[in-house]
Design a protein around this motif. Sequence first.
Motif, short mmCIF file in Angstrom:
data_model
loop_
_atom_site.label_atom_id
_atom_site.label_comp_id
_atom_site.label_asym_id
_atom_site.label_seq_id
_atom_site.Cartn_x
_atom_site.Cartn_y
_atom_site.Cartn_z
N GLU A 589 -3.62 -3.46 -34.27
CA GLU A 589 -3.28 -3.64 -32.85
C GLU A 589 -4.49 -4.13 -32.05
O GLU A 589 -4.37 -4.98 -31.17
CB GLU A 589 -2.74 -2.33 -32.27
CG GLU A 589 -1.35 -1.99 -32.78
CD GLU A 589 -0.92 -0.57 -32.43
OE1 GLU A 589 -1.70 0.13 -31.73
OE2 GLU A 589 0.16 -0.15 -32.86
N SER A 590 -5.68 -3.60 -32.37
CA SER A 590 -6.90 -4.05 -31.69
C SER A 590 -7.22 -5.50 -32.03
O SER A 590 -7.63 -6.28 -31.16
CB SER A 590 -8.09 -3.16 -32.08
OG SER A 590 -7.86 -1.82 -31.68
N GLN A 642 -19.61 -6.32 -34.85
CA GLN A 642 -20.20 -6.36 -33.50
C GLN A 642 -19.62 -5.27 -32.59
O GLN A 642 -20.28 -4.79 -31.68
CB GLN A 642 -19.96 -7.74 -32.87
CG GLN A 642 -20.80 -8.85 -33.49
CD GLN A 642 -20.45 -10.22 -32.95
OE1 GLN A 642 -19.44 -10.39 -32.26
NE2 GLN A 642 -21.29 -11.21 -33.26
N LYS A 643 -18.37 -4.90 -32.84
CA LYS A 643 -17.70 -3.92 -31.98
C LYS A 643 -17.42 -2.63 -32.75
O LYS A 643 -16.26 -2.23 -32.92
CB LYS A 643 -16.40 -4.51 -31.42
CG LYS A 643 -16.61 -5.70 -30.50
CD LYS A 643 -15.30 -6.11 -29.83
CE LYS A 643 -15.51 -7.23 -28.84
NZ LYS A 643 -14.25 -7.59 -28.15
N ARG A 644 -18.48 -2.02 -33.21
CA ARG A 644 -18.32 -0.79 -33.99
C ARG A 644 -17.75 0.34 -33.14
O ARG A 644 -17.10 1.24 -33.67
CB ARG A 644 -19.66 -0.36 -34.58
CG ARG A 644 -20.22 -1.40 -35.57
CD ARG A 644 -20.73 -0.71 -36.83
NE ARG A 644 -21.26 -1.70 -37.78
CZ ARG A 644 -20.64 -2.02 -38.88
NH1 ARG A 644 -19.49 -1.48 -39.17
NH2 ARG A 644 -21.17 -2.91 -39.71
N SER A 645 -17.98 0.30 -31.83
CA SER A 645 -17.45 1.34 -30.95
C SER A 645 -15.92 1.30 -30.91
O SER A 645 -15.26 2.32 -30.71
CB SER A 645 -18.01 1.17 -29.54
OG SER A 645 -17.69 -0.11 -29.04
N VAL A 646 -15.36 0.09 -31.11
CA VAL A 646 -13.90 -0.06 -31.09
C VAL A 646 -13.31 0.15 -32.50
O VAL A 646 -12.33 0.86 -32.67
CB VAL A 646 -13.50 -1.46 -30.57
CG1 VAL A 646 -11.98 -1.64 -30.64
CG2 VAL A 646 -14.01 -1.65 -29.15
N TYR A 647 -13.94 -0.47 -33.51
CA TYR A 647 -13.37 -0.48 -34.85
C TYR A 647 -13.98 0.55 -35.79
O TYR A 647 -13.37 0.95 -36.77
CB TYR A 647 -13.54 -1.88 -35.48
CG TYR A 647 -12.75 -2.94 -34.74
CD1 TYR A 647 -11.40 -3.14 -35.02
CD2 TYR A 647 -13.35 -3.74 -33.77
CE1 TYR A 647 -10.68 -4.11 -34.36
CE2 TYR A 647 -12.63 -4.70 -33.09
CZ TYR A 647 -11.28 -4.89 -33.39
OH TYR A 647 -10.56 -5.85 -32.73
N GLY A 648 -15.22 1.00 -35.49
CA GLY A 648 -15.89 1.94 -36.37
C GLY A 648 -16.14 1.33 -37.75
O GLY A 648 -16.20 0.12 -37.91
#
Length: 670
Positions: A589-590, A642-648
């Motif tokens: 979904e992200s 780059q977006k570890r905060s979103v995807y981990g």
Amino acid sequence: MTKFLLITGDSEKEKIIKEVFPSDEIITATEETVIFDTLDVEEPEIAIVDGDIQSVDVKSLCRKLKQNPIIILLIMGEVKHNKDVTHNANLFIKTPIDKKLLSATIDASLNTRQSLIKMSQSNQELARSLYQLNVLYNTSSQLAGSLDKDKLLKIMTEGIDKSLNFELSCTLMFRSEREPVLLINSLYKVSDRLLEALKLRAILSYKSLLSDPPFDIKIGNLKIEKSIKHNIQEYDFSILRFDNMFAPIMLNDEFFGFTEIYREKPFSAEDATCFQTLVQQVSLPLQSASLFQELKATNRKLQKLERLKSEFISIVSHELRTPLTAIKNAMDIVLSGKAGTMTDNIEKFVSMGKRNAIRLSGIINDLLDISKIEAGKMDFKFELMNVEPVIEYVKNNLAEVAHEKNLTIKYTPSDETVEVYADSNRLEQVLTNLVSNAIKFTPEAGDIEISTKVINARELQYDNCFEEDIKRLQGKYLQVCVEDHGIGIERKDLNHVFDKFAQIENSLSRKVGGSGLGLPIARQLMESHNGAIWCDSEINKGSRFYFVIPVANDKSNFVMIKKQMIQKARSCGSTVAVINIKSKNEIIESLLKEDNLLNKTYMTNSLLEKNGQHASLTMLVMDGDKPSAEFLKKKIETLTSQKRSVYGECDIMFSYEIEGEAHEKDSYSG
């Protein structure tokens, strides 16, 4: 005779030892330099060290002596030695020397030494035998996994090299009747004159093996392929004096070639057994490889003939269609009265001609359809639709034909209204064929019944002969049944109903005729719709023909789009990329919310499926290829890193298939 090294400066002790061993060679030394020179040159079996000697350091001497393959006997005299000295000696004897004890000690030691040497040799032979068995096993496993002649002989040669360490091998093989090849594997370079000698030797060996050689091999047509390990040296005629072994590669009198190896070190009986076994092992795989090559060649010929046949049918059908259309139009004009007044007899014969022209036109259309289907060039226009209008159209269109035989066509629709994803023209073609057959094979006066119902694949009932076609079906389907009360089909013939050009033998089938292509075309069309077609029947009671199409849902629609795109790609020589991304629901979904990631290029034809906490996103890309699929994977990897905060630390499974003219699969875990 035993060789002794006596290290002492005491003449009395020397005299006693020479008396005990009068027939053996005893070398006396007192200086360390002389001692070790004697060890290198004479290689004595036993060193007798006088513990009281003053000219050398006994401790150091015993330690150095122990580094050599020699028995050390220490004469314990007046000087007391610590454990460092006694630890390095094998035997001990005290002074005054007891001659009998000395003789017995030396004899026992020599016997033990001989036993140890024999045991060591046996262990070495056993280790070598185990190693050769392991090579045989591994080689056999590798041979079983290939049908390539070159690879099989390479595996055999590598196995022989590992187990026997040859310097040079020559293997004669045949890639074809006109291509004999001599494979040379050598430790060092092969001189030109040795190469010519090996070629001549191979030809003579070939002719001597076979009383009536099937091929004539000459030096000029014998191809050479060399594999050289090192270029630091060159072999010449001298290698022909090495020990060698030769073995033909044969199975049941079928000759595949031979191999010969050379080694400077002589071969043992065990080596010969290992060599013969390895050569025999390759014979059966080579026979399989030969049969496989013949099968491939035959298949290529059959495919070519099939293609030529399809092209011929297509060309002839097109050529027949043009004059047939003109004939049919001319008959229409005559029957309309525009060409002048006709008598009843003329009208009768012209009408007969028109009916047969229409029938011939149908046969030509069937031939064109089957050739298009086999070539993968049949066009489909899938769309969401209800089958009821198609059934009503076919029913009304054939009502007049049925009425001529006093037959009635009835239609019973399903209680549940559903849509399917289908090509209405092709669906009409299938249904027209089934109803026309029902009319043909039903005696005068009776009913032909068309019915539909929604059914789960698990509830379908069919004869075992159709299991392969139907067992793959899953989920809900719309089932259409065409039932007649005609002559029926024997159970033994059910399996052949959908074969090309097949007509079940009975008087009525011969009377009504036909191309025998209608049902095979229907079967192919149903497979293209992700459905199936089958029948059941009873003699003189009638037949029931069924076909099913998946009830429309996101997945069935997607599958139809995929089939359509792949067919289009094959017809125009392009490709389709089928890209699949699997992960957790929230990760997919992200990804879908990311701008310029999964844009219209990927999302136009896509399917999102959820199974519990996991989701799968599948996308179809026309003209997609490997670089474009890998580019998308790289974009996803870059984004998630780059977006570890979103995807981990997300786990994404990315895979793709390239379909069309070429077919390729790959997968990655990210």
